[in-house]
Design a protein around this motif. Structure first.
Motif, short mmCIF file in Angstrom:
data_model
loop_
_atom_site.label_atom_id
_atom_site.label_comp_id
_atom_site.label_asym_id
_atom_site.label_seq_id
_atom_site.Cartn_x
_atom_site.Cartn_y
_atom_site.Cartn_z
N GLU A 107 36.16 35.05 39.96
CA GLU A 107 35.96 36.02 41.03
C GLU A 107 37.29 36.50 41.61
O GLU A 107 37.51 37.70 41.81
CB GLU A 107 35.13 35.37 42.13
CG GLU A 107 34.44 36.33 43.04
CD GLU A 107 33.50 35.59 43.95
OE1 GLU A 107 33.58 35.83 45.15
OE2 GLU A 107 32.70 34.77 43.46
N ILE A 108 38.19 35.55 41.82
CA ILE A 108 39.52 35.89 42.35
C ILE A 108 40.24 36.81 41.37
O ILE A 108 40.84 37.81 41.75
CB ILE A 108 40.33 34.62 42.61
CG1 ILE A 108 39.85 33.95 43.87
CG2 ILE A 108 41.80 34.93 42.73
CD1 ILE A 108 40.42 32.59 44.04
N TYR A 109 40.15 36.48 40.09
CA TYR A 109 40.83 37.30 39.09
C TYR A 109 40.26 38.72 39.10
O TYR A 109 41.01 39.70 39.02
CB TYR A 109 40.66 36.66 37.70
CG TYR A 109 41.32 37.46 36.61
CD1 TYR A 109 42.70 37.39 36.44
CD2 TYR A 109 40.59 38.27 35.76
CE1 TYR A 109 43.32 38.11 35.47
CE2 TYR A 109 41.21 39.00 34.78
CZ TYR A 109 42.58 38.92 34.63
OH TYR A 109 43.20 39.64 33.66
N ALA A 110 38.95 38.83 39.23
CA ALA A 110 38.32 40.15 39.21
C ALA A 110 38.71 40.96 40.44
O ALA A 110 38.77 42.19 40.38
CB ALA A 110 36.81 40.00 39.13
N GLN A 111 38.97 40.28 41.56
CA GLN A 111 39.29 41.02 42.78
C GLN A 111 40.72 41.54 42.80
O GLN A 111 41.04 42.42 43.59
CB GLN A 111 39.10 40.11 43.99
CG GLN A 111 37.66 40.00 44.43
CD GLN A 111 37.54 39.24 45.71
OE1 GLN A 111 38.51 39.00 46.39
NE2 GLN A 111 36.32 38.89 46.04
N MET A 112 41.58 40.99 41.95
CA MET A 112 42.98 41.43 41.98
C MET A 112 43.10 42.82 41.36
O MET A 112 42.47 43.09 40.34
CB MET A 112 43.86 40.45 41.22
CG MET A 112 44.15 39.20 42.00
SD MET A 112 44.95 37.97 41.01
CE MET A 112 46.52 38.73 40.72
N PRO A 113 43.90 43.70 41.97
CA PRO A 113 44.07 45.04 41.40
C PRO A 113 44.97 45.01 40.17
O PRO A 113 45.84 44.15 40.04
CB PRO A 113 44.71 45.82 42.54
CG PRO A 113 45.41 44.82 43.35
CD PRO A 113 44.65 43.54 43.22
#
Lengths: 362, 224, 174
Positions: free
Chosen positions: C71-77
Motif C-alpha cells: 500500500e505504501i509503495y502504491a501511494q508513492m508518486p
C-alpha cells in the motif's frame, strides 16, 4: 462531550521505528481509549529454533529477534543452553558478557532518550543525543566486531577476547562521556518546554504498575523496584561489580527519562569495575554433550526482564524454546497509561515506553 | 497524485492568495487588507485540510485554525497601534515615518516575536504541522506539483513575516536589516532549544502573554 | 532547467520496517544523526508516502506487514526508488523459510538497490541511497521521454508532425 475521533498511529508512522498499531479514541484531542496491535513482526522464530536450527546455531538466530538488545537474547539463550548441557562457563566469559550487556544498555537507553526528544518535537536534542551515542557503537564495534548484531555470547562462553588496548580505550572514552552525560542530564531535567511535554504525561501509579505486571525502566520509574540484576546471582555476579537500583516515583515520561539517565551512570561504573578487575581464564568451555531436560533463565535486558525457557531431548535440535520479552509484559500497561493524555504527547509516550515489538512478536 | 480536484485547487489558491497578501504588503498597501488576505489564504488551506477524509489532515486543519486564533489578534492590534502612531493603515506610511516604529512600540515588537514561531511553524509552537504527531497536518495529502505550491507557500510566509519585522524599522534600512538578522537568529535559537508544546498551552500563552503585551502597547500609543 | 532536474538534490526518504529486528532501523536513525549526517545530500526522513521519493525497507516481509508495504509503495508518486536494507530485506536472510515470512522485499515490490549486511552499516546505507539517487535521475529522464513522445508532435498548430522527434528525445536519455 465532544465528537469522538479515532486516530490511528501505525503501522507506518514517522514517530515509530517499527510496525505497531495504536488506535486512539480522542475527544478534543484528549485520549479516552486505546487499542494496541503489536503483532506485525511475528516471524515464527521459536518454531524455527525448534525445527530448523541446531542448538549451537540457535544463539545466532535469537540474536536476530531484536537488534537493540541482541546481546541480551544471545546471552540468555546461551545461559539456558548451558543449564541444559550442565556446564559452567569460565569466569572471564561471565565478566565479558556483563561488559557487553552494559555497553548495549548505554546505547539502547541513549537511543530511547533521543527518540523521546524527537517525538517531543525537540530535534536539536535528538541530534545531540545521537551524537553522544555514537561512542558506544564504536566501542561495541571494537569489542565485538559489529555495530549491531554482535553474536558475542555463544553456547559455552564468548566468541572474542577483550584486547588490552580496547579495554584501555573503553576507559578513556567513558571518561570523556561523563561530562557529556551531565550535559544531557541537565537538558532533560531542566528544559522548560520539554518538561511541559513530559511531566505528567503517560503516568502510571505504583499500584497499577504492580497490578499490570510492568517490568524494566517503566516499572522503576513508577517506584516499583524490579530488576533481575538485583535478584539473581548464580549466573552473572551483578552485585559484585557495583549494581545499584535506580527508582523514581512519579511514573511519567519525565521519570522514565530520569531513570534511564541515572542508569547510565550505574552502567558506566559497572563497566569500569569490570575492566579494572577482569580475571584471566579461558573463554569457552567445550563439551560434546547434548541438551537434556528443562531450564529457565531470567536476564535484565535494557527494557526489563527477559525470560527464556528451553527443553532438550538429547538431540541436536531443541524440543521447545520459549521467549518472553520485556515489552510483552508491558503492553497492557502501555495501552492503559495513555488514557487522559493529550494526543499531542502520545508519540513521546510511545517512545518513552521504549517498545521493542520484534522482541514481543518474535 | 491528487485526492480530488477541489483539494488541489484550494492548495494552489492558498499559494496564489499568499502572493497577493505579500504583494500588497510590499507595495505599501493597507495593513488590514494584508492581514485579511493572509487570513484568507490560511482559510483556504484549512478548507483543503477538511476536504479530505484523512484524520491527520483534519487534525492539522483544526490546529491551523486554532493557531490563527493565537496569532491573528496580536497582528491586528499591532496594525491598530501603527494606525494610532502614523494616522494611516498603509504600510507605506510606516515605511516613511520619520523615526522607527520600534522606539514607540517595543512591547508590540516583543509580542510579534512571540507569535512568529506560530506563524512560521517553528518549535515550540509548531503544533499545526507537528511532524511527529500529525505528519505535516494539512499538507499530508498534497503530492507532486501541488505539494510544491504548498511548500513554496511556507517560504513565502518567511518573506511575509520578515517584512512585518522590517516594518518596525520605519525608514531606517540599517536598523531594519539588523532587526531581520536578529529575528533570524532568535527564531533558530528558539527552534533548536525547545520542545513542542500542545495547542492548548500555545493558545493560553499567546492569548495571555503576547496579546496583553500588544494590548498594553496599544493603550500606551493611544494615551501618549 | 526544469523543476524535475532538481529532484535529485532533495530526495525525501520514507522508511518502513517490514518485520525486521530493528537493527537496520537504528542504523538508518544513526545515518540521520550527526556523525553520518545523510541530510547533507538533501534527504529528509518524511513519514508521508505521498511526498517521498526513496523507500527504505528493512526486514523480511512478514505476512502481516506485506499489505502495508504494498500500500505504501502504491501511494508513492512516480518516479520512486526502493532500497532494501539488510540481508533479510534482500533475501530473507536468517528468517528465510520461517512460516510467517517469505524471502525478501522483491517478492512484492520491485527493488532497485540491494544493501547487504546484517546489520547494515551506515556507510553501506549511505552508499546505497546515493546509488538510488542515480537511479532516481534515470527514472526521471525516462518519464520525461514518455511525456515528450506524447506532447512534442502536437506542438505545431494542431498538425501531427513527427519530424526529428528521435533527435529531440536522444539528449534526454543520455
Amino acid at each position: 462531550m465532544g465528537r469522538q475521533y479515532e486516530i490511528p498511529i501505525g503501522a507506518q508512522h514517522i514517530s515509530l521505528l517499527e510496525p505497531l498499531h495504536f488506535k486512539f479514541t480522542t475527544e478534543n484531542e484528549k485520549i479516552v481509549a486505546t487499542e494496541a496491535n503489536v503483532y506485525y513482526v511475528h516471524r515464527g522464530i521459536e518454531q524455527a529454533c525448534c525445527s530448523k536450527f541446531k542448538f549451537r546455531q540457535v544463539s545466532f538466530v535469537v540474536g536476530r529477534v531484536c537488534g537493540l538488545c541482541s546481546i541480551s537474547h544471545t546471552t540468555a539463550y546461551s545461559q539456558v543452553a548451558e543449564k541444559l548441557l550442565k556446564i559452567e562457563i569460565p569466569l572471564r566469559a561471565k565478566y565479558l558478557r556483563m561488559l557487553v550487556i552494559e555497553l548495549d544498555r548505554i546505547h539502547s537507553h541513549l537511543l530511547c532518550l533521543s527518540h523521546v526528544a524527537e517525538n517531543s518535537g525537540f530535534e536539536a536534542l535528538f541530534m545531540k543525543t545521537m551524537q553522544y551515542r555514537e561512542f558506544s557503537m564504536e566501542l561495541l564495534e571494537a569489542v565485538c566486531g559489529n555495530r549491531i548484531q554482535y553474536d558475542f555470547s555463544i553456547v559455552g562462553g564468548v566468541a572474542r577476547d577483550l584486547k588490552p588496548q580496547v579495554a584501555q580505550s573503553i576507559l578513556e572514552r567513558l571518561k570523556k562521556f561523563i561530562p557529556q552525560l551531565d550535559e544531557l542530564m541537565d537538558i532533560y531535567k531542566n528544559n522548560w518546554t520539554l518538561s511541559l511535554k513530559n511531566k505528567g504525561a503517560g503516568a502510571i501509579t505504583k499500584e497499577d504498575a504492580m497490578r499490570l505486571n510492568v517490568v524494566g525502566p517503566f516499572a522503576r520509574a513508577a517506584g516499583l523496584a524490579i530488576d533481575v540484576r538485583n535478584e539473581t546471582e548464580d549466573l552473572l555476579p551483578w552485585k559484585e561489580v557495583g549494581f545499584e537500583m535506580i527508582t523514581e516515583t512519579s511514573g511519567d515520561v519525565y521519570a522514565r527519562n530520569m531513570v534511564r539517565l541515572r542508569e547510565l551512570y550505574v552502567s558506566i561504573r559497572i563497566i569500569e569495575n569490570i575492566i579494572n578487575g577482569l580475571p584471566e581464564s579461558a573463554l569457552i568451555t567445550e563439551t560434546k554433550a547434548f541438551p537434556d531436560g528443562e531450564a529457565t533463565v531470567r536476564l535484565e535486558a535494557p527494557r526489563g526482564e527477559l525470560f527464556y525457557y528451553a527443553k532438550g531431548n538429547k538431540t541436536q535440535i531443541l524440543e521447545r524454546l520459549k521467549i518472553k520479552a520485556p515489552t510483552f509484559s508491558n503492553v497492557a500497561a502501555m495501552a492503559e497509561a495513555f488514557t487522559g493524555n493529550e494526543y499531542g504527547s502520545a508519540p513521546a509516550i510511545i517512545a518513552s515506553y521504549d517498545p521493542c515489538l520484534s522482541c514481543t512478536a518474535r | 497524485m491528487i485526492v480530488h480536484s477541489a483539494h488541489a485547487f484550494l492548495g494552489i489558491m492558498h499559494f496564489v492568495s499568499l502572493w497577493f497578501a505579500l504583494a500588497v504588503l510590499l507595495l505599501g498597501g493597507d495593513l488590514i487588507l494584508v492581514i485579511f488576505l493572509h487570513l484568507l489564504s490560511t482559510s483556504l488551506i484549512i478548507l483543503a485540510g477538511f476536504s479530505t477524509r484523512s484524520i491527520f489532515s483534519h487534525l492539522g486543519a483544526n490546529r491551523t485554525a486554532i493557531s490563527i486564533l493565537a496569532y491573528e489578534p496580536v497582528l491586528i492590534i499591532i496594525a491598530v497601534s501603527i494606525f494610532m502612531l502614523t494616522g494611516s493603515f498603509d504600510a507605506s506610511a510606516a515605511f516613511n515615518w520619520d523615526q522607527p516604529l520600534l522606539y514607540k512600540m517595543p512591547l508590540a515588537f516583543i509580542a510579534l516575536l512571540l507569535v512568529l514561531p506560530i506563524k512560521l511553524k517553528k518549535s515550540p509552537f509548531d503544533v499545526a504541522e507537528a511532524h511527529q504527531e500529525v505528519t505535516g497536518g494539512v499538507e499530508i495529502e498534497f503530492s507532486g506539483i501541488f505539494f510544491e505550491a504548498v511548500y513554496t507557500a511556507k517560504w513565502l510566509d518567511y518573506v511575509f513575516c520578515y517584512t512585518l519585522v522590517f516594518l518596525f524599522a520605519g525608514n531606517n534600512i540599517l536598523l531594519g536589516i539588523g532587526l531581520m538578522v536578529f529575528t533570524f537568529f532568535y527564531l533558530n535559537a528558539l527552534d533548536n532549544s525547545s520542545a513542542r508544546v500542545n495547542y492548548k498551552q500555545m493558545l493560553r500563552f499567546s492569548l495571555t502573554v503576547s496579546f496583553s503585551l500588544a494590548f498594553i502597547n496599544l493603550l500606551i500609543n493611544i494615551f501618549t | 532547467m526544469n523543476l524535475a532536474s532538481y529532484r535529485k538534490k532533495s530526495p525525501w526518504i520514507l522508511h518502513y520496517n517490514a518485520g525486521g529486528c530493528n537493527g537496520c532501523d537504528i542504523e538508518i536513525l544513526a545515518c540521520l544523526g550527526p556523525k553520518y549526517d545523510i541530510e547533507r545530500f538533501g534527504m529528509i526522513n518524511t513519514g508521508n508516502p505521498k511526498q517521498s521519493d526513496i523507500l527504505l525497507v528493512t526486514g523480511p516481509v512478514t505476512k502481516r506487514s506485506r499489505e502495508r508495504l504494498v500500500e505504501i509503495y502504491a501511494q508513492m508518486p512516480e518516479p520512486k526508488v526502493v532500497v532494501s536494507c539488510g540481508a533479510c530485506a534482500c533475501t530473507g536472510g536468517v528468517f528465510r523459510g520461517m512460516y510467517n515470512c517469505e524471502g525478501g522485499v522483491d517478492q512484492y515490490i520491485p527493488v532497485d538497490v540491494y544493501v547487504c549486511g546484517c546489520g547494515t552499516r551506515p556507510e553501506q546505507i549511505i552508499d546505497g541511497v546515493v546509488q538510488a539517487l542515480g537511479i532516481l535521475e534515470q527514472k526521471t529522464k525516462a518519464m520525461e521521454v514518455s511525456v515528450r513522445l506524447q506532447k512534442e508532435p502536437l506542438k505545431e498548430e494542431g498538425q501531427i508532425n513527427r519530424r526529428n522527434i528521435a533527435d529531440q528525445i536522444k539528449p534526454a536519455l543520455s
